[in-house]
Design an enzyme around this catalytic site. Structure first.
Site, PDB file in Angstrom:
ATOM      1  N   ASP A 138     -23.556 -15.730 -39.385  1.00  0.00           N
ATOM      2  CA  ASP A 138     -22.329 -16.030 -38.656  1.00  0.00           C
ATOM      3  C   ASP A 138     -22.220 -15.037 -37.505  1.00  0.00           C
ATOM      4  O   ASP A 138     -22.241 -13.821 -37.728  1.00  0.00           O
ATOM      5  CB  ASP A 138     -21.105 -15.880 -39.559  1.00  0.00           C
ATOM      6  CG  ASP A 138     -21.001 -16.978 -40.598  1.00  0.00           C
ATOM      7  OD1 ASP A 138     -21.934 -17.790 -40.690  1.00  0.00           O
ATOM      8  OD2 ASP A 138     -19.990 -17.021 -41.331  1.00  0.00           O
ATOM      9  N   HIS A 146     -29.439 -15.443 -43.787  1.00  0.00           N
ATOM     10  CA  HIS A 146     -30.127 -16.488 -44.533  1.00  0.00           C
ATOM     11  C   HIS A 146     -31.374 -16.923 -43.775  1.00  0.00           C
ATOM     12  O   HIS A 146     -31.603 -16.527 -42.630  1.00  0.00           O
ATOM     13  CB  HIS A 146     -29.185 -17.673 -44.762  1.00  0.00           C
ATOM     14  CG  HIS A 146     -28.011 -17.350 -45.635  1.00  0.00           C
ATOM     15  ND1 HIS A 146     -27.769 -17.989 -46.836  1.00  0.00           N
ATOM     16  CD2 HIS A 146     -26.991 -16.454 -45.491  1.00  0.00           C
ATOM     17  CE1 HIS A 146     -26.672 -17.507 -47.386  1.00  0.00           C
ATOM     18  NE2 HIS A 146     -26.175 -16.575 -46.580  1.00  0.00           N
ATOM     19  N   SER A 184     -23.746  -6.207 -37.002  1.00  0.00           N
ATOM     20  CA  SER A 184     -25.045  -5.894 -36.426  1.00  0.00           C
ATOM     21  C   SER A 184     -25.527  -7.078 -35.616  1.00  0.00           C
ATOM     22  O   SER A 184     -24.723  -7.878 -35.125  1.00  0.00           O
ATOM     23  CB  SER A 184     -26.044  -5.526 -37.525  1.00  0.00           C
ATOM     24  OG  SER A 184     -27.223  -5.024 -36.959  1.00  0.00           O
TER      25      SER A 184
END
EC number: 4.1.1.65
Length: 516
Positions: free
Chosen positions: A159, A373, A488
């Protein structure tokens, strides 16, 4: 360099002179003047030689694309002088401090309100179950909140907001206008050592092998990559049993050389361990001292890349292969003798006909979901841990600091998928030095560095034990790979057909599983 330093560096030698045949004191003054002139001339020649050497070294480093020093405005140099790694470790200790139960719910709700977290997506909605801020940062979401696009071959792994994306031009990623960095600086060069092999808990069974074969067939992934990031296996070389040491050395030094950081001033030649697998004991004994593995160097007993090692620990350099006629004595000699053409053997230099390399940089804000992911159905063959700085990766600083993502600590996951090369690079940032890879317990990031590492160094581990048919860890699109804390950036570099087009745009906010 000051004159006194030049004088000490040159180390002139004074010798006794017999004055009986020279006429006394006058001759003594003449000899002293002559020696002084020789010293000045020698110092000047030495300065010119050093200057030429520095220019040549700078040019060679530029060709190898490993010059990643901080460069930017005065604010950048001020920021680079701060102990950001130490501050991040202190912040990590604060995040791991347990909160009283009565403070957890109001504290996490306040954080969610400030940074815009969606608490309705939590897998565990009871905020009292999160013991500290670190647990909340690494929170899990309900799977149905992040559906994976069934059509797109590449989806968003995190995200976040897209900072930049596009086509890799001339082997460089255009970060912002006027700022770019090379793929070698980001992903590293040829692996010059026999890397750590990660052992997995899953037992290799016929059912697991069949499952992996079906995974490869279903997603059109080739079997057994044969370690494309290193030179070809030297065990295929035909070696005469009675060959002398030099002939045997030439037979095996298709593998890159490597040296150990515990002796920076000497470069040792070793025959890679993979080359010994199919060789008889008699041939092994003929290798000699130069081809024998060091007695205190055991790759199988390495406990991860913990920076808290002793001075005798082994950190591996990334260096192109080169059969040298003599043993280089330091880093400058390595740069001078490096065969830059070996860079062309890297997988991102050998893409399939009709394909191009694409990249996407996604920034995670402090309120975003902090796990990453899998962006595709692919096989992770290896990971490379680059120990670096921990600058902020905010868009504000990213527009001003050159080489930001190659200066920061990062973990590069390298592998292959349906269309060829695939890599995902989680990049650390200020207060976000800890990066976790779920399948790799040997990885340890943002540890106390007792000795500064050299440019271009990384610790590598391979996942070939995860599957004997894939030589890596197979992961599906949307499958959780790892995570980090607070905020990050993740960089994707992947190969795709030339007609591939991004369905997203710069500045767009994307979520895990959405098509790129």
């Amino acid at each position: 360099m000051r004159p006194r330093q030049r004088f000490r560096r040159f180390h002139p030698r004074w010798s006794k002179v017999n004055l009986r045949g020279f006429g006394g004191v006058g001759a003594l003054k003449g000899v002293k003047a002559l020696n002084g002139m020789n010293v000045r001339v020698s110092m000047r020649l030495k300065w010119i030689s050093n200057r030429i050497h520095r220019i040549r070294r700078s040019r060679r480093l530029g060709r190898l694309s490993i010059s990643v020093r901080p460069n930017g405005s005065w604010q950048v140099y001020l920021l680079s002088s701060l102990p950001l790694r130490s501050l991040s470790r202190v912040w990590g200790q604060f995040n791991r401090a347990h909160l009283p139960t009565f403070l957890r719910t109001p504290g996490f709700k306040l954080y969610a309100w400030v940074f815009g977290c969606n608490l309705s997506e939590l897998k565990d909605p009871d905020l009292t179950h999160y013991r500290n801020f670190q647990d909340f940062f690494c929170r899990e979401l309900r799977p149905e909140t992040r559906p994976v696009d069934p059509v797109s071959p590449v989806v968003s792994p995190v995200d976040g907001r897209i900072v930049c994306q596009g086509v890799v031009d001339n082997n460089r990623i255009q970060h912002v206008k006027g700022l770019s960095y090379s793929l070698e600086a980001l992903l590293g060069g040829i692996s010059s050592s026999n890397p750590l092999v990660v052992n997995f808990e899953d037992e290799i069974t016929p059912d697991l092998i069949q499952k992996h074969e079906q995974f490869a067939e279903q997603h059109s992934i080739s079997l057994n990559s044969n370690n494309r990031y290193r030179k070809a296996d030297a065990s295929a070389a035909v070696v005469d049993e009675h060959s002398d040491e030099e002939a045997l050395l030439c037979a095996f030094t298709d593998h890159p050389h490597f040296y150990l950081n515990d002796s920076r001033n000497s470069l040792n030649y070793f025959c890679p361990f993979s080359a010994f697998e199919d060789i008889s004991n008699s041939v092994r004994s003929s290798c000699g001292k130069r081809l024998s593995p060091s007695s205190n160097f055991d790759l199988n007993n390495l406990g991860g890349d913990d920076d808290l090692r002793s001075e005798s620990s082994s950190d591996f350099e990334s260096a192109p292969a080169s059969i040298l006629e003599h043993e280089p004595t330091n880093w400058d000699d390595w740069v001078q003798e490096a065969d830059v053409t070996d860079i062309d053997s890297l997988p991102w230099h050998n893409i399939r006909p009709g394909n191009k390399l694409f990249y996407s940089v996604i920034y995670l804000a402090p309120g975003d979901y902090h796990r990453f992911h899998s962006p595709a159905d692919w096989v992770i063959e290896s990971r490379r841990h680059f120990s670096g700085e921990l600058f902020s990766v905010s868009p504000f600083l990213a527009r001003r600091l050159h080489n930001l993502f190659v200066l920061n600590e990062r973990v590069a996951l390298l592998g292959r998928y349906e269309h060829g090369f695939m890599s995902m690079i989680p990049v650390g940032a200020t207060n976000v030095g800890s990066i976790v890879i779920n399948c790799d317990p040997t990885l340890s990031t943002n540890r106390l560095v007792l000795r500064k590492k050299s440019l271009g160094t990384f610790q590598e581990a391979v996942y070939k034990n995860a599957s004997p048919v894939l030589d890596g860890m197979p992961v599906s699109r949307g499958e959780q790979v790892g995570g980090f804390q607070l905020g990050s950036t993740v960089v994707l570099v992947f190969e795709a057909p030339a007609d591939f087009e991004f369905s997203t745009y710069q500045g767009q906010y994307v979520r895990v599983g959405e098509a790129l």
